[in-house]
Design a protein around this motif. Structure first.
Motif, PDB file in Angstrom:
ATOM      1  N   ASN A 128      42.787 -20.165  49.145  1.00  0.00           N
ATOM      2  CA  ASN A 128      43.997 -19.956  49.944  1.00  0.00           C
ATOM      3  C   ASN A 128      45.096 -19.190  49.211  1.00  0.00           C
ATOM      4  N   HIS A 129      44.740 -18.438  48.207  1.00  0.00           N
ATOM      5  CA  HIS A 129      45.689 -17.571  47.506  1.00  0.00           C
ATOM      6  C   HIS A 129      45.066 -16.182  47.366  1.00  0.00           C
ATOM      7  N   ALA A 130      45.929 -15.187  47.286  1.00  0.00           N
ATOM      8  CA  ALA A 130      45.439 -13.841  46.983  1.00  0.00           C
ATOM      9  C   ALA A 130      45.002 -13.781  45.525  1.00  0.00           C
ATOM     10  N   THR A 131      43.919 -13.106  45.266  1.00  0.00           N
ATOM     11  CA  THR A 131      43.433 -12.964  43.891  1.00  0.00           C
ATOM     12  C   THR A 131      44.381 -12.073  43.095  1.00  0.00           C
ATOM     13  N   ILE A 132      44.665 -12.490  41.870  1.00  0.00           N
ATOM     14  CA  ILE A 132      45.551 -11.735  40.983  1.00  0.00           C
ATOM     15  C   ILE A 132      44.707 -11.029  39.932  1.00  0.00           C
ATOM     16  N   ILE A 133      44.995  -9.751  39.715  1.00  0.00           N
ATOM     17  CA  ILE A 133      44.215  -8.911  38.816  1.00  0.00           C
ATOM     18  C   ILE A 133      45.097  -8.446  37.656  1.00  0.00           C
ATOM     19  N   SER A 134      44.532  -8.422  36.453  1.00  0.00           N
ATOM     20  CA  SER A 134      45.241  -7.842  35.306  1.00  0.00           C
ATOM     21  C   SER A 134      44.231  -7.119  34.428  1.00  0.00           C
ATOM     22  N   SER A 135      44.733  -6.299  33.524  1.00  0.00           N
ATOM     23  CA  SER A 135      43.827  -5.567  32.639  1.00  0.00           C
ATOM     24  C   SER A 135      44.435  -5.422  31.257  1.00  0.00           C
ATOM     25  N   GLY A 136      43.571  -5.117  30.288  1.00  0.00           N
ATOM     26  CA  GLY A 136      44.011  -4.862  28.924  1.00  0.00           C
ATOM     27  C   GLY A 136      43.063  -3.889  28.252  1.00  0.00           C
ATOM     28  N   THR A 137      43.593  -3.070  27.362  1.00  0.00           N
ATOM     29  CA  THR A 137      42.800  -2.076  26.644  1.00  0.00           C
ATOM     30  C   THR A 137      43.231  -2.029  25.180  1.00  0.00           C
ATOM     31  N   VAL A 138      42.271  -1.974  24.286  1.00  0.00           N
ATOM     32  CA  VAL A 138      42.570  -1.744  22.873  1.00  0.00           C
ATOM     33  C   VAL A 138      41.825  -0.485  22.445  1.00  0.00           C
ATOM     34  N   THR A 139      42.546   0.429  21.812  1.00  0.00           N
ATOM     35  CA  THR A 139      41.952   1.685  21.369  1.00  0.00           C
ATOM     36  C   THR A 139      41.725   1.663  19.862  1.00  0.00           C
ATOM     37  N   GLY A 140      40.772   2.443  19.413  1.00  0.00           N
ATOM     38  CA  GLY A 140      40.476   2.495  17.989  1.00  0.00           C
ATOM     39  C   GLY A 140      39.271   3.351  17.724  1.00  0.00           C
ATOM     40  N   GLN A 141      38.462   2.919  16.759  1.00  0.00           N
ATOM     41  CA  GLN A 141      37.261   3.668  16.408  1.00  0.00           C
ATOM     42  C   GLN A 141      36.159   2.713  15.985  1.00  0.00           C
ATOM     43  N   ILE A 142      34.924   3.204  16.070  1.00  0.00           N
ATOM     44  CA  ILE A 142      33.768   2.444  15.623  1.00  0.00           C
ATOM     45  C   ILE A 142      33.529   2.760  14.149  1.00  0.00           C
ATOM     46  N   VAL A 143      33.485   1.723  13.322  1.00  0.00           N
ATOM     47  CA  VAL A 143      33.276   1.921  11.884  1.00  0.00           C
ATOM     48  C   VAL A 143      31.788   2.200  11.608  1.00  0.00           C
ATOM     49  N   MET A 144      31.500   2.579  10.372  1.00  0.00           N
ATOM     50  CA  MET A 144      30.129   2.968  10.027  1.00  0.00           C
ATOM     51  C   MET A 144      29.178   1.771   9.941  1.00  0.00           C
ATOM     52  N   THR A 145      29.672   0.646   9.454  1.00  0.00           N
ATOM     53  CA  THR A 145      28.849  -0.561   9.312  1.00  0.00           C
ATOM     54  C   THR A 145      29.660  -1.775   9.727  1.00  0.00           C
ATOM     55  N   PRO A 146      29.027  -2.833  10.246  1.00  0.00           N
ATOM     56  CA  PRO A 146      29.757  -4.035  10.660  1.00  0.00           C
ATOM     57  C   PRO A 146      30.510  -4.649   9.486  1.00  0.00           C
ATOM     58  N   PRO A 171      42.440 -12.705  11.079  1.00  0.00           N
ATOM     59  CA  PRO A 171      42.525 -14.073  11.585  1.00  0.00           C
ATOM     60  C   PRO A 171      42.880 -14.055  13.066  1.00  0.00           C
ATOM     61  N   ALA A 172      42.546 -15.122  13.760  1.00  0.00           N
ATOM     62  CA  ALA A 172      42.757 -15.172  15.209  1.00  0.00           C
ATOM     63  C   ALA A 172      44.205 -14.908  15.593  1.00  0.00           C
ATOM     64  N   SER A 173      45.155 -15.385  14.789  1.00  0.00           N
ATOM     65  CA  SER A 173      46.571 -15.219  15.120  1.00  0.00           C
ATOM     66  C   SER A 173      46.975 -13.756  15.190  1.00  0.00           C
ATOM     67  N   LYS A 174      46.317 -12.909  14.409  1.00  0.00           N
ATOM     68  CA  LYS A 174      46.594 -11.472  14.445  1.00  0.00           C
ATOM     69  C   LYS A 174      45.682 -10.763  15.431  1.00  0.00           C
ATOM     70  N   ARG A 175      44.412 -11.193  15.471  1.00  0.00           N
ATOM     71  CA  ARG A 175      43.413 -10.492  16.275  1.00  0.00           C
ATOM     72  C   ARG A 175      43.642 -10.643  17.778  1.00  0.00           C
ATOM     73  N   LEU A 176      43.838 -11.876  18.237  1.00  0.00           N
ATOM     74  CA  LEU A 176      43.846 -12.117  19.682  1.00  0.00           C
ATOM     75  C   LEU A 176      44.892 -11.300  20.442  1.00  0.00           C
ATOM     76  N   PRO A 177      46.145 -11.180  19.945  1.00  0.00           N
ATOM     77  CA  PRO A 177      47.115 -10.369  20.700  1.00  0.00           C
ATOM     78  C   PRO A 177      46.753  -8.888  20.761  1.00  0.00           C
ATOM     79  N   LEU A 178      45.921  -8.418  19.819  1.00  0.00           N
ATOM     80  CA  LEU A 178      45.532  -7.012  19.797  1.00  0.00           C
ATOM     81  C   LEU A 178      44.382  -6.706  20.743  1.00  0.00           C
ATOM     82  N   THR A 179      43.574  -7.716  21.052  1.00  0.00           N
ATOM     83  CA  THR A 179      42.346  -7.457  21.789  1.00  0.00           C
ATOM     84  C   THR A 179      42.603  -7.127  23.248  1.00  0.00           C
ATOM     85  N   HIS A 180      41.588  -6.543  23.872  1.00  0.00           N
ATOM     86  CA  HIS A 180      41.667  -6.221  25.292  1.00  0.00           C
ATOM     87  C   HIS A 180      41.840  -7.489  26.127  1.00  0.00           C
ATOM     88  N   ARG A 181      41.111  -8.554  25.786  1.00  0.00           N
ATOM     89  CA  ARG A 181      41.251  -9.803  26.549  1.00  0.00           C
ATOM     90  C   ARG A 181      42.600 -10.461  26.285  1.00  0.00           C
TER      91      ARG A 181
END
Length: 198
Positions: A128-146, A171-181
């Motif tokens: 009984n509610h309209a679906t709410i949509i959001s998005s996120g994007t993080v830009t960067g580059q793929i490194v040579m090795t994991p 660490p998660a405290s720095k990583r999570l705000p940067l990520t697309h999710r």
């Protein structure tokens, strides 16, 4: 406060999205902690947003509960006709691990040709509610090795623009705000607050 169910059968994605939503003040748990696993509708190949919305609305209507779903992908500048919305399906066809399959596609391309972005669209559906949509994007580059042990998946091979290490080296405290999710979760929180203020 609304407690949301996460519409995913992928335990890594569920845990990552749960942490990102918690960062934004949204309480959520994997739906399989409370209900038997279900088979979601087949995903399309054209739109992250539509895929997320279909999945969220399907589970919300089935369980009569508030549900958040996501659809995510990796987009590579050097391979504009691959991955994206069909990332997991494309990589699942390889005998290699997902990260190894990405690195193999880029082979020995130099740093300036390894541009990438990770994209997420979230859909929050309630009966009984309209679906709410959001998005996120993080830009960067793929490194040579994991590199890194702080998280898994593409985080081990993805170095955000302006950062010295991969997401998995943070660490998660720095990583999570940067990520697309993480970014998508913060936008979703603002949209939910705006709706509640109406």
């Amino acid at each position: 406060m609304t407690k949301w169910l996460i519409a995913s059968n992928n335990s890594f994605k569920t845990a990552d999205l749960q942490a990102c939503l918690a960062l934004a003040g949204i309480e959520a748990v994997g739906y399989t902690t409370q209900y038997p696993a279900v088979t979601f509708p087949a995903e399309g190949t054209a739109s992250y947003a539509v895929n997320a919305q279909v999945k969220a609305e399907f589970l919300a209507n089935l369980l009569h509960q508030p549900v958040i779903a996501d659809d995510s992908g990796l987009e590579l500048a050097a391979l504009q006709n691959e991955l994206g919305v069909t990332t997991q399906r494309d990589l699942a066809s390889s005998s290699l691990s997902t990260n190894a399959a990405v690195l193999a596609r880029l082979d020995d391309l130099p740093t300036d040709q390894r541009g990438a972005q990770m994209v997420t669209w979230l859909a929050a559906a309630r009966p009984n509610h309209a679906t709410i949509i959001s998005s996120g994007t993080v830009t960067g580059q793929i490194v040579m090795t994991p590199r890194g042990q702080q998280s898994g998946g593409f985080d081990k091979i993805f170095q955000p623009t302006g950062q010295a290490g991969t997401l998995a080296e943070m660490p998660a405290s720095k990583r999570l705000p940067l990520t697309h999710r993480g970014q998508a979760a913060l936008v979703l929180q603002q949209k939910l607050l705006m709706e509640n203020d109406r």
